[in-house]
Design an enzyme around this catalytic site. Structure first.
Site, PDB file in Angstrom:
ATOM      1  N   GLU A 170       0.864  -1.181   0.000  1.00 16.94           N
ATOM      2  CA  GLU A 170       0.000   0.000   0.000  1.00 16.94           C
ATOM      3  C   GLU A 170       0.902   1.234   0.000  1.00 16.94           C
ATOM      4  O   GLU A 170       1.255   1.771   1.050  1.00 16.94           O
ATOM      5  CB  GLU A 170      -0.954  -0.056   1.190  1.00 16.94           C
TER       6      GLU A 170
ATOM      7  N   GLU B  80      -8.128   4.748   4.422  1.00 17.13           N
ATOM      8  CA  GLU B  80      -7.984   3.956   3.199  1.00 17.13           C
ATOM      9  C   GLU B  80      -8.000   4.900   1.998  1.00 17.13           C
ATOM     10  O   GLU B  80      -9.002   5.566   1.730  1.00 17.13           O
ATOM     11  CB  GLU B  80      -9.117   2.939   3.091  1.00 17.13           C
TER      12      GLU B  80
END
Length: 342
Positions: free
Chosen positions: A66, A219
């Protein structure tokens, strides 16, 4: 300009496992002090550090693939070093799992973001990292006012989402949903805010539960490799994080996030477990009341509320682990500076 702590940059040096990283420090011409504690862990101390100073953890890379948050943090650190970014808050910047990042994977042996509770866990590379991070958080927050503590743990989602960005507020025993935190979300133009309904084992939950930090798991878009992230999608978040570090009020207008509560957590109980949708289903896909969307053993999985939506579905988790969150949109309000709902 003061000599840099880094051969290339905070991110590049963190990921270069061929070169050693030694603890070192420097003071910039503006009085800001940078302390590199270990690979991927940088503390930044403002020139005027006091009891009124915010103490902010900005973490990334808990899941190695990520990468957008790492790039955002790297640019902020670079601008702090050059003096372009004003620093009035004490900050701890973290790139947590460079080995997994280099392997382009979420983790090597175990999901790191499920290791921050006090349960017994099997030995793994990630457990070593979790234990180190717990100690770093303790050292960072020790002897600081509770109201000064913040932790923004930055992630990317595996799958597409009806909300390109969203934040999760962990459930704790403490008042960790302040108006200031929600204002931060709204100024960041994060599209949705999820209010968890039970304790978890995530990094942000750890800081909120044990240190009463205003904490979020954020997120940001979808997983991509370094250099392939469209950081322009996060301009408002970048500006708002920089304003937080400078302790100034954002000049741009907020966009109120849609607020959801977690209605329940689906935990896989049987080997015979599956969803009726494919792996391309988006986060926040909603179902009609009574609609069946999967099964666990001989028990159907169905929506218990109208427009109940699914987040983080994962049919491949081990038995006993979370397979999905179910969420419902709500109207929230503030009571005694805390976000609440009926």
């Amino acid at each position: 300009m003061t000599n840099s702590l880094f051969r290339q940059s905070f991110l590049s040096d963190t990921l270069n496992m061929q070169q050693s990283v030694e603890a070192k420090a420097t003071t910039l011409s503006n009085g800001v002090r940078l302390q590199l504690h270990q690979r991927g862990v940088l503390e930044v101390i403002p020139a005027n550090n006091s009891a009124e100073t915010k103490n902010i953890i900005l973490s990334s890379g808990i899941h190695g693939d990520e990468t957008a948050p790492m790039e955002l943090i790297d640019k902020i650190v670079h601008d702090i070093e050059t003096g372009f970014q004003d620093v009035q808050a004490r900050c701890l910047f973290i790139i947590a799992h460079p080995e997994a990042t280099n392997a382009h994977t979420r983790f090597i042996e175990e999901n790191l973001n499920r290791l921050f509770d006090e349960k017994e866990h099997q030995p793994s590379k990630e457990l070593v990292i979790a234990d180190q991070l717990k100690l770093l958080v303790k050292a960072f927050f020790d002897n600081t006012p509770v109201e000064s503590r913040w932790h923004l743990d930055l992630h990317c989602a595996i799958r597409a989402s009806k909300h390109y960005s969203f934040a999760i507020s962990p459930k704790t025993r403490h008042p960790t949903r302040s108006k200031a935190l929600v204002d931060f979300v709204n100024h960041s133009h994060v599209e949705a805010l999820l209010l968890s309904n039970s304790p978890s084992s995530t990094f942000s939950w750890f800081s909120a539960e044990y240190y009463s930090a205003q904490a979020l798991t954020m997120e940001l878009g979808r997983v991509a490799r370094i250099g392939e992230n469209d950081l322009s999608r996060f301009t408002a978040l970048d500006l708002t994080m920089r304003d937080l570090i400078a302790e100034v009020t954002p000049e741009h207008l907020p966009k109120p996030a849609i607020t959801y509560r977690v209605s329940r957590t689906i935990v896989r109980l049987h080997q015979d477990f599956d969803f009726r949708f494919d792996d391309q289903v988006e986060n926040f896909t909603s179902f009609m009341h009574g609609e069946v969307f999967g099964h666990d053993g001989d028990k159907p999985l169905m929506a218990k509320n109208d427009n109940e939506a699914i987040v983080f579905p994962n049919r491949n988790v081990a038995i006993g682990q979370r397979a999905a969150l179910m969420v419902c949109e709500i109207k929230a309000r503030f009571e005694d500076d805390q976000l609440v709902y009926d």
